[in-house]
Design an enzyme around this catalytic site. Structure first.
Site, PDB file in Angstrom:
ATOM      1  N   HIS A  18       0.818  -1.216   0.000  1.00 24.55           N
ATOM      2  CA  HIS A  18       0.000   0.000   0.000  1.00 24.55           C
ATOM      3  C   HIS A  18       0.852   1.266   0.000  1.00 24.55           C
ATOM      4  CE1 HIS A  18      -3.463  -2.647   1.713  1.00 24.55           C
ATOM      5  NE2 HIS A  18      -3.415  -2.673   0.394  1.00 24.55           N
ATOM      6  N   HIS A  41      -7.700  -7.855  -8.177  1.00 26.34           N
ATOM      7  CA  HIS A  41      -8.086  -8.699  -7.040  1.00 26.34           C
ATOM      8  C   HIS A  41      -8.307  -7.745  -5.868  1.00 26.34           C
ATOM      9  CE1 HIS A  41      -6.003 -11.399  -9.787  1.00 26.34           C
ATOM     10  NE2 HIS A  41      -6.548 -12.434  -9.169  1.00 26.34           N
ATOM     11  N   GLU A 118     -13.489  -8.472  -8.199  1.00 24.91           N
ATOM     12  CA  GLU A 118     -13.373  -9.355  -7.023  1.00 24.91           C
ATOM     13  C   GLU A 118     -14.265 -10.552  -7.309  1.00 24.91           C
ATOM     14  OE1 GLU A 118     -11.753  -9.766  -3.912  1.00 24.91           O
ATOM     15  OE2 GLU A 118     -13.069 -11.512  -3.939  1.00 24.91           O
ATOM     16  N   GLY A 144     -10.221 -11.623 -12.029  1.00 26.91           N
ATOM     17  CA  GLY A 144      -9.399 -10.441 -12.246  1.00 26.91           C
ATOM     18  C   GLY A 144      -8.593 -10.489 -13.537  1.00 26.91           C
ATOM     19  N   ASP A 164      -3.038  -8.381  -7.473  1.00 26.22           N
ATOM     20  CA  ASP A 164      -2.726  -8.779  -6.093  1.00 26.22           C
ATOM     21  C   ASP A 164      -3.495 -10.048  -5.728  1.00 26.22           C
ATOM     22  OD1 ASP A 164      -1.945  -8.728  -3.434  1.00 26.22           O
ATOM     23  OD2 ASP A 164      -3.457  -7.244  -2.850  1.00 26.22           O
TER      24      ASP A 164
HETATM   25  C1  LIG Z   1      -4.786 -10.367  -1.442  1.00 31.46           C
HETATM   26  S1  LIG Z   1      -6.499 -10.105  -1.518  1.00 31.46           S
HETATM   27  C2  LIG Z   1      -6.640  -8.509  -2.201  1.00 31.46           C
HETATM   28  C3  LIG Z   1      -6.275  -7.394  -1.281  1.00 31.46           C
HETATM   29  C4  LIG Z   1      -6.444  -6.030  -1.880  1.00 31.46           C
HETATM   30  N1  LIG Z   1      -5.802  -5.918  -3.186  1.00 31.46           N
HETATM   31  C5  LIG Z   1      -5.859  -4.973  -0.962  1.00 31.46           C
HETATM   32  O1  LIG Z   1      -4.669  -4.662  -1.081  1.00 31.46           O
HETATM   33  O2  LIG Z   1      -6.607  -4.448  -0.137  1.00 31.46           O
HETATM   34  C6  LIG Z   1      -6.955 -11.117  -2.877  1.00 31.46           C
HETATM   35  C7  LIG Z   1      -8.447 -11.060  -3.222  1.00 31.46           C
HETATM   36  O3  LIG Z   1      -8.636 -11.707  -4.478  1.00 31.46           O
HETATM   37  C8  LIG Z   1      -9.885 -12.355  -4.469  1.00 31.46           C
HETATM   38  N2  LIG Z   1      -9.825 -13.339  -5.562  1.00 31.46           N
HETATM   39  C9  LIG Z   1      -9.463 -14.634  -5.529  1.00 31.46           C
HETATM   40  N3  LIG Z   1      -9.420 -15.140  -6.778  1.00 31.46           N
HETATM   41  C10 LIG Z   1      -9.774 -14.128  -7.617  1.00 31.46           C
HETATM   42  C11 LIG Z   1      -9.878 -14.016  -9.022  1.00 31.46           C
HETATM   43  N4  LIG Z   1      -9.625 -15.049  -9.837  1.00 31.46           N
HETATM   44  N5  LIG Z   1     -10.234 -12.827  -9.538  1.00 31.46           N
HETATM   45  C12 LIG Z   1     -10.503 -11.761  -8.742  1.00 31.46           C
HETATM   46  N6  LIG Z   1     -10.418 -11.830  -7.397  1.00 31.46           N
HETATM   47  C13 LIG Z   1     -10.044 -12.981  -6.843  1.00 31.46           C
HETATM   48  C14 LIG Z   1     -10.014 -12.896  -3.076  1.00 31.46           C
HETATM   49  O4  LIG Z   1     -11.373 -13.137  -2.742  1.00 31.46           O
HETATM   50  C15 LIG Z   1      -9.366 -11.774  -2.244  1.00 31.46           C
HETATM   51  O5  LIG Z   1     -10.342 -10.879  -1.794  1.00 31.46           O
END
Ligand SMILES: C[S@@+](CC[C@H](N)C(=O)[O-])C[C@H]1O[C@@H](n2cnc3c(N)ncnc32)[C@H](O)[C@@H]1O
Length: 280
Positions: A18, A41, A118, A144, A164
């Site tokens: 961040h 993500h 998401e 994503g 991410d």
């Molecule tokens: C590491 S977290 C993201 C944190 C966010 N970027 C932040 O910094 O606040 C990863 C997220 O990706 C989501 N996720 C998992 N597989 C995904 C996909 N194929 N496409 C989009 N989101 C996905 C998960 O549900 C999770 O909320």
């Protein structure tokens, strides 16, 4: 899809990600021209650090908890304050911790646009609540990588993609590299920031080597290791490759990362890396 960011929000890896995300967005905003932020993500956008999930791991205490209310060296304070200013509360009484979508929403201007994807339906609905209904933001419940494919080049022709993923799948590095190459072919001037975990045998070295031998130019690699990497136990290191980074990012990282190493160290092996995988 078992990964829940609520257990990890505000940990050292979020601090690293961040803080860098903020530096990149601030640089892009030096020009008045509109920009696009694509967050592949996104997560839920806002995290309660006193929730059951956050309390269970307590990871934030060794992350943002070590920066809250801390006296920072002036050069570091100048770099971190725009981001720290978005985080309410103290280490004793933490407020809601903003995830990447909320950071972008708070920093970006009226002429800018944001696209969030998401995959998790429940998290996507929570993201809508975190961001509110806003013309600048588009939230999609979808994969994503598909969203990235469909979203580049954006009409603004300038901006940042944050990738991410949760790294639950064994082939996440391959998927990420492929998605980057495809997007870069369509939009070679965009800035791309890709976060990844550092684990023994986790594949980061293969990913780095792959990129350093590939066609994509101007790839900066930044890493933070808060202990010598362990084979078991919680994550101890992470990295971000930035394609087409702001020209100031390397210099900023040279001020920021050694400070984060000292402040966030969890063992004697804490270190950082700043290296170009490919040049001009
Ligand atoms: C590491 S977290 C993201 C944190 C966010 N970027 C932040 O910094 O606040 C990863 C997220 O990706 C989501 N996720 C998992 N597989 C995904 C996909 N194929 N496409 C989009 N989101 C996905 C998960 O549900 C999770 O909320």
């Amino acid at each position: 899809m078992n990964y829940r960011h609520a257990y990890h929000a505000g940990n050292f890896a979020d601090v690293f990600k961040h803080a860098l995300l903020t530096r990149i967005l601030l640089y892009l905003m030096r020009k008045d021209a509109p920009l696009r932020y694509l967050d592949t993500h996104s997560g839920v956008g806002r995290y309660d650090l006193s929730s059951e999930e956050a309390l269970r791991t307590g990871e934030w205490r060794d992350g943002i908890g070590r920066l809250m209310g801390a006296e920072l060296p002036p050069a570091v304070a100048a770099l971190l304050e725009p981001w720290l200013g978005l985080i309410p509360g103290t280490a004793q009484a933490p407020g809601p911790y903003p995830g990447s979508p909320l950071i972008a929403q708070r920093l970006l201007r009226k002429q800018d646009r944001m696209t969030f994807s998401e995959l998790h339906e429940h998290d996507s609905r929570r993201l809508v609540r975190s961001l509110g209904l806003e013309k600048r933001c588009k939230i999609m419940t979808m994969d994503g990588y598909q969203a990235l494919k469909a979203g580049v080049p954006p009409i603004e022709r300038r901006g940042l993609v944050l990738v991410d993923p949760p790294f639950e799948e064994r082939d996440e590095f391959q998927r990420m590299a492929l998605a980057l190459e495809n997007a870069w072919e369509k939009w070679p001037t965009g800035t791309y920031a890709l976060w990844y975990p550092l684990k023994v045998g986790g594949g980061a070295d293969v990913f780095r080597n792959y990129l350093s031998e590939g066609p994509i130019r101007k790839v900066l690699c930044l890493e933070l290791d808060v202990d010598h990497l362990r084979e078991v136990g919680p994550l101890k290191g992470c990295g971000m490759v930035v394609v087409n980074p702001p020209f100031v990012l390397e210099e900023e990282a040279r001020a920021l990362l050694p400070f984060l190493v000292a402040r966030l160290a969890q063992g004697a092996g804490a270190a950082c890396r700043i290296a170009w995988l490919t040049g001009e």
